[in-house]
Scaffold this motif. Structure first.
Motif, PDB file in Angstrom:
ATOM      1  N   LEU A  52       4.188  -1.157   3.581  1.00 13.33           N
ATOM      2  CA  LEU A  52       3.663   0.208   3.478  1.00 13.33           C
ATOM      3  C   LEU A  52       4.762   1.200   3.124  1.00 13.33           C
ATOM      4  O   LEU A  52       5.876   1.117   3.636  1.00 13.33           O
ATOM      5  CB  LEU A  52       3.036   0.615   4.816  1.00 13.33           C
ATOM      6  CG  LEU A  52       2.004  -0.364   5.394  1.00 13.33           C
ATOM      7  CD1 LEU A  52       1.665   0.007   6.826  1.00 13.33           C
ATOM      8  CD2 LEU A  52       0.748  -0.374   4.539  1.00 13.33           C
TER       9      LEU A  52
ATOM     10  N   PHE B 258      -1.267   4.206   8.274  1.00 15.93           N
ATOM     11  CA  PHE B 258      -2.259   3.231   7.833  1.00 15.93           C
ATOM     12  C   PHE B 258      -2.955   2.650   9.066  1.00 15.93           C
ATOM     13  O   PHE B 258      -2.305   2.051   9.919  1.00 15.93           O
ATOM     14  CB  PHE B 258      -1.516   2.142   7.055  1.00 15.93           C
ATOM     15  CG  PHE B 258      -2.372   1.045   6.516  1.00 15.93           C
ATOM     16  CD1 PHE B 258      -2.945   1.151   5.265  1.00 15.93           C
ATOM     17  CD2 PHE B 258      -2.572  -0.118   7.238  1.00 15.93           C
ATOM     18  CE1 PHE B 258      -3.711   0.118   4.746  1.00 15.93           C
ATOM     19  CE2 PHE B 258      -3.334  -1.152   6.739  1.00 15.93           C
ATOM     20  CZ  PHE B 258      -3.906  -1.027   5.489  1.00 15.93           C
TER      21      PHE B 258
ATOM     22  N   VAL C 171       0.862  -1.193   0.000  1.00 10.92           N
ATOM     23  CA  VAL C 171       0.000   0.000   0.000  1.00 10.92           C
ATOM     24  C   VAL C 171       0.889   1.230   0.000  1.00 10.92           C
ATOM     25  O   VAL C 171       1.808   1.353   0.815  1.00 10.92           O
ATOM     26  CB  VAL C 171      -0.943   0.025   1.222  1.00 10.92           C
ATOM     27  CG1 VAL C 171      -1.862   1.234   1.150  1.00 10.92           C
ATOM     28  CG2 VAL C 171      -1.765  -1.245   1.293  1.00 10.92           C
TER      29      VAL C 171
ATOM     30  N   TRP D 233      -5.095   5.913  -1.593  1.00  5.00           N
ATOM     31  CA  TRP D 233      -4.266   4.745  -1.309  1.00  5.00           C
ATOM     32  C   TRP D 233      -4.069   3.921  -2.572  1.00  5.00           C
ATOM     33  O   TRP D 233      -5.040   3.482  -3.188  1.00  5.00           O
ATOM     34  CB  TRP D 233      -4.934   3.862  -0.254  1.00  5.00           C
ATOM     35  CG  TRP D 233      -5.467   4.614   0.915  1.00  5.00           C
ATOM     36  CD1 TRP D 233      -6.673   5.265   0.978  1.00  5.00           C
ATOM     37  CD2 TRP D 233      -4.834   4.826   2.179  1.00  5.00           C
ATOM     38  NE1 TRP D 233      -6.812   5.861   2.213  1.00  5.00           N
ATOM     39  CE2 TRP D 233      -5.710   5.609   2.972  1.00  5.00           C
ATOM     40  CE3 TRP D 233      -3.624   4.415   2.731  1.00  5.00           C
ATOM     41  CZ2 TRP D 233      -5.410   5.989   4.274  1.00  5.00           C
ATOM     42  CZ3 TRP D 233      -3.333   4.793   4.022  1.00  5.00           C
ATOM     43  CH2 TRP D 233      -4.208   5.574   4.780  1.00  5.00           C
TER      44      TRP D 233
ATOM     45  N   CYS E   2      -6.319   7.485   7.353  1.00  7.26           N
ATOM     46  CA  CYS E   2      -4.961   7.967   7.578  1.00  7.26           C
ATOM     47  C   CYS E   2      -4.916   8.578   8.982  1.00  7.26           C
ATOM     48  O   CYS E   2      -5.726   9.438   9.306  1.00  7.26           O
ATOM     49  CB  CYS E   2      -4.571   9.003   6.538  1.00  7.26           C
ATOM     50  SG  CYS E   2      -2.931   9.696   6.827  1.00  7.26           S
TER      51      CYS E   2
ATOM     52  N   GLY F  78       0.824   5.278   0.288  1.00 10.14           N
ATOM     53  CA  GLY F  78       0.014   6.441   0.663  1.00 10.14           C
ATOM     54  C   GLY F  78       0.319   7.618  -0.252  1.00 10.14           C
ATOM     55  O   GLY F  78       1.468   8.021  -0.387  1.00 10.14           O
TER      56      GLY F  78
ATOM     57  N   ASN G 254      -7.873   2.411  -2.956  1.00 11.41           N
ATOM     58  CA  ASN G 254      -8.870   2.933  -2.024  1.00 11.41           C
ATOM     59  C   ASN G 254      -9.850   1.910  -1.467  1.00 11.41           C
ATOM     60  O   ASN G 254     -10.857   2.285  -0.864  1.00 11.41           O
ATOM     61  CB  ASN G 254      -9.666   4.074  -2.685  1.00 11.41           C
ATOM     62  CG  ASN G 254      -8.758   5.212  -3.071  1.00 11.41           C
ATOM     63  OD1 ASN G 254      -7.747   5.462  -2.414  1.00 11.41           O
ATOM     64  ND2 ASN G 254      -9.086   5.893  -4.156  1.00 11.41           N
TER      65      ASN G 254
ATOM     66  N   HIS H 170       2.236   9.363   5.922  1.00 12.72           N
ATOM     67  CA  HIS H 170       0.853   8.997   6.227  1.00 12.72           C
ATOM     68  C   HIS H 170       0.892   7.901   7.291  1.00 12.72           C
ATOM     69  O   HIS H 170       1.971   7.450   7.684  1.00 12.72           O
ATOM     70  CB  HIS H 170       0.138   8.470   4.980  1.00 12.72           C
ATOM     71  CG  HIS H 170       0.105   9.432   3.826  1.00 12.72           C
ATOM     72  ND1 HIS H 170      -0.816  10.444   3.730  1.00 12.72           N
ATOM     73  CD2 HIS H 170       0.894   9.548   2.730  1.00 12.72           C
ATOM     74  CE1 HIS H 170      -0.603  11.135   2.616  1.00 12.72           C
ATOM     75  NE2 HIS H 170       0.441  10.609   1.993  1.00 12.72           N
TER      76      HIS H 170
END
Lengths: 319, 135
Positions: free
Chosen positions: A148, A157, A112, A119, A190, A114, A134, A155
């Motif tokens: 991530l 998660f 993922v 996303w 977020c 950010g 998203n 950001h």
């Protein structure tokens, strides 16, 4: 004043229910954090009661001298040794939880990224990466490892009901595992202030039966079905949407914005904030910055009438 | 800062940590700060410069060893605070007298508490390194 207090209490309690409730854990990792929270809360309540009880006793009891040795022992054990042991114990417990939820293993790996403020989601499969945005779908009972990172600013998660949170840092990769234990559509967000539309940077975490998840992922991996000469797709190309958005199976391969290959299969529009309906889609195209301030996507107020309808119909057909 | 009330044998330099000197107050927190900095350097160099991947399994023993050494040094300081300054953990009678002896007792008491605080702070640096073991 009483009414104000009641309103404030109800408002606060409203945060304790629903799909963002980390006190009703729907995942293994959230459960471990919840257990730690209740233990700390109970311990704090006991300590608070003892301290207040001792203060009340000291206030009411008849003053009498204490032996120096006993007083010294009480202060050293109660004021130094016990707090140090309790805090060290809680630290180790918290670190063991952190080690478990960040350990680098999982039946499924999802990357993922950010972005401001959405996303990018990439499922790593043996057949290759499957990109979406998203919305994150997860198989029930299986440990999923999230890798991530972030595109430009930090950001965080967080799916409160399932577990987390974990920072997403540009140039670095952090890991977080989630093992859902309840089916449902859980809210993600977020948790690190990241700019103007931070509060509108959300996503759905949909927990599915493992079989249904496999079928969904197979469907998600397929390219879009775009009919030859589709009027909406022609508008999409004329307006240059493909420079930013990708629709697999077409010439639109823009890497900047969310992948739209199966856009209409998602429940929400605009990173988890609006229902996926034709009306919202039309507004999103023409009044983009009214719906979500500060985002990079330009608004297309001049796109109206038949051309807008065709484009919306095309986008809503991308399932 | 030279000791004031101590008889220094001829030819001996005055001791830095002794009655009349307040250096003992900064010694324990300085050891904590040095341990924190060294641990940070060890982890940063190991993870970023030596290209050993993302595990701290080996250097964490360096951090733990440094921690043990530093805690031993702090225990030594605590012994000095008790022997040379007459420091105690808990002061039952207030120190109100304006005298060298009272000042030393106060410095010894504060130094002892700082020793405890610094040792706990070192533990709080070592424990995450031992439990997590990742860059």
């Amino acid at each position: 004043m009483r009414a104000l207090g009641a309103t404030a209490t109800l408002t606060l309690l409203a945060g304790c229910s629903g799909r963002h409730n980390w006190l009703a854990a729907a995942g293994e990792e959230a459960q471990s954090v919840e257990t730690l929270f209740w233990v700390v809360l109970a311990g704090a309540a006991v300590i608070w009661s003892l301290v207040i009880g001792a203060a009340t006793y000291a206030h009411r009891a008849e003053a009498k001298p204490h032996r120096e040795r006993e007083a010294r022992r009480f202060i050293i054990w109660g004021g130094v040794v016990l707090p140090v042991l309790v805090v060290c114990g809680l630290l180790v417990w918290g670190l063991l939880i952190l080690r478990h939820i960040t350990s680098d293993d999982g039946a499924l790996t999802v990357r993922v990224d950010g972005e401001r403020w959405w996303w990018r989601v990439i499922y790593d499969t043996p057949e290759g990466p499957v990109t979406t945005a998203n919305e994150i779908r997860l198989p029930l009972g299986e440990r999923t490892l999230f890798k991530l990172t972030a595109d430009d600013v930090i950001h965080s998660f967080w799916v409160p009901a399932l577990g987390g949170k974990m920072d997403m840092i540009p140039g670095r990769e952090t890991t977080l595992a989630l093992t859902p234990r309840k089916l449902g559509n859980w809210g993600g967000l977020c948790a690190e202030f990241c700019g103007g539309a931070h509060a509108l940077m959300r996503f759905d975490a949909v927990v599915m039966e493992p079989g249904a998840f496999v079928r969904w992922l197979e469907q998600e991996a397929r390219p879009a079905q775009v009919a030859e000469g589709d009027r909406g797709f022609a508008v999409f190309e004329e307006e240059g949407c493909g420079a930013c958005h990708a629709i697999r199976g077409t010439e639109a391969q823009g890497p900047v914005g969310p992948d739209l290959t199966h856009l209409a299969s998602r429940d929400k529009l605009g990173a988890g904030i609006y229902a996926m309906t034709p009306d919202n889609m039309a507004r999103w195209i023409t009044d983009t910055h009214e719906m979500k301030p500060d985002i990079d996507m330009p608004a297309y107020p001049g796109l109206q009438g038949e051309r807008l309808d065709a484009l919306v119909s095309f986008l809503m057909s991308l399932e | 800062m030279a000791p004031r009330n101590k008889t220094v044998p001829p030819g001996d330099a005055p001791r830095v940590i002794d009655q009349g000197s307040v250096w003992i107050l900064v010694a324990a927190p300085s050891i904590w700060a040095a341990h924190f900095l060294l641990s940070y350097w060890v982890a940063a160099i190991w993870c970023a410069k030596l290209g050993r991947g993302t595990t701290l399994m080996e250097p964490r023993w360096i951090i733990a060893g440094l921690g043990a050494l530093c805690i031993a040094a702090i225990i030594g300081l605590a012994v000095l605070a008790i022997r040379r300054y007459g420091g105690v953990f808990v002061i039952i009678e207030e120190i109100t007298e304006s005298s060298e002896r009272a000042r030393d007792r106060f410095v010894g008491h504060v130094a002892l508490l700082l020793c405890v605080l610094s040792a706990v702070a070192i533990l709080f640096t070592v424990i995450p390194g031992m439990v997590l073991g990742e860059c």
